[in-house]
Motif scaffolding. Structure first.
Motif, short mmCIF file in Angstrom:
data_model
loop_
_atom_site.label_atom_id
_atom_site.label_comp_id
_atom_site.label_asym_id
_atom_site.label_seq_id
_atom_site.Cartn_x
_atom_site.Cartn_y
_atom_site.Cartn_z
N GLN A 92 -1.84 -1.27 10.54
CA GLN A 92 -2.38 -0.30 9.73
C GLN A 92 -0.57 0.42 8.71
O GLN A 92 -0.31 0.48 10.16
N ARG B 134 1.95 2.18 -3.62
CA ARG B 134 1.40 2.07 -4.74
C ARG B 134 0.66 3.81 -4.14
O ARG B 134 0.90 4.50 -5.40
N GLY C 267 -3.26 2.27 4.25
CA GLY C 267 -3.91 0.67 4.10
C GLY C 267 -3.26 -0.24 5.16
O GLY C 267 -2.64 0.41 5.79
N CYS D 18 0.63 -0.94 -0.09
CA CYS D 18 -0.07 0.02 -0.07
C CYS D 18 0.96 0.99 -0.13
O CYS D 18 0.47 2.65 -0.78
N ARG D 19 1.69 0.93 0.83
CA ARG D 19 3.00 2.37 0.56
C ARG D 19 3.14 2.60 -0.68
O ARG D 19 2.70 3.71 -1.64
#
Length: 291
Positions: free
Chosen positions: A274, A171, A254, A168-169
């Motif tokens: 998280q 992205r 995310g 998520c980071r």
């Protein structure tokens, strides 16, 4: 090797691989630490502050072995068992009387950088005694701080190298593998944050985070001679709400997928966390994409 490899920020050419294999054949019996030291000096493989990148070099060798390109000698020392915690001890007895109320009713706390000072043992002891994850000696670049009310410790916080891969980071930053490998050093990880038992001061945690992020970039530049532009942290969602990070304007981007921060083999099952990020400069995305 059909193509060059980029590992730990270094281009590994066929000539480099031949050199490593030669060292393994002639000096491998002296151990992995010796091999990494020899390579660092042969390559002049250094951090921005001039120190040799011996730990990164050992990881580089392990990655080459994982790709089937070399075979390393057995470790001369037994590897630590999973869950190992570095032994720590508090260097002085702590005041454990309850301290509560509004933060602004007390003298302003002091945020002290304790890395490479006698107070570093205090930081390690506080984390070892009171943080639920305990104290583990980090590798590579790291900064440690203790928050004091006059001479009484209130909290401890630590920063180290960013996680190798976080979906998520990555992205959020628009990173492909090449951009991530090249620019990962401009990120750091807030890997420990502890408010001591008996300390119940309203807004203390968010105050620490806000003041910490104002000075972190300067402190990192002074000790390690390179800039950082973004901070990350992982908050175990079943244990914490991330309230203080949100209050200090960190952004949740995310969740993890239940693997360790450096797990590359999908074998380390861990609680879901998280992922929070805090930019230290306005153009952090552009800086993370530097070619």
């Amino acid at each position: 090797m059909e193509m060059d490899l980029h590992i730990r920020g270094r281009l590994i050419t066929p000539e480099d691989l031949a050199l490593i294999r030669q060292l393994l054949a002639t000096e491998g019996h002296l151990g992995r630490t010796h091999l990494s030291q020899r390579l660092c000096r042969l390559w002049d493989f250094r951090q921005a502050n001039g120190a040799y990148r011996e730990i990164a070099c050992r990881d580089l060798l392990r990655q080459l072995e994982a790709r089937g390109l070399i075979t390393l000698p057995p470790p001369l020392k037994a590897a630590r068992k999973p869950g190992y915690r570095n032994p720590t001890a508090l260097p002085l007895p702590l005041d454990t009387t309850l301290l509560e109320g509004r933060l602004d009713h007390f003298p302003t706390p002091t945020l002290a950088l304790v890395s490479r000072t006698p107070h570093e043992k205090l930081h390690n002891g506080l984390i070892g005694a009171h943080h639920y994850l305990g104290y583990t000696q980090g590798t590579g670049e790291q900064l440690k701080y203790v928050v004091f009310a006059e001479t009484r410790p209130l909290a401890a916080i630590g920063f180290s190298a960013a996680a190798w891969r976080v979906a998520c980071r990555d992205r959020f930053l628009g990173w492909n593998d090449e951009a991530r490998q090249k620019n990962l050093p401009v990120l750091v990880n807030n890997h420990r944050f502890l408010i001591l038992p008996g300390i119940n001061l309203t807004n203390l945690a968010s105050w620490i985070l806000a003041h910490m992020t104002r000075r972190l970039r300067h402190d990192w530049q002074r000790l390690y001679a390179h800039e950082i532009v973004l901070v990350e942290t992982f908050v175990e969602k079943e244990r914490f709400f991330g309230t203080c990070y949100r209050a200090a304007n960190w952004q949740c981007v995310g969740e993890t997928v239940g693997r360790g921060r450096n797990d590359r083999t999908s074998t380390a099952a861990l609680p879901i966390k998280q992922v929070y990020l805090f930019p230290l400069v306005k153009n952090f995305r552009a800086r993370c994409q530097t070619q």
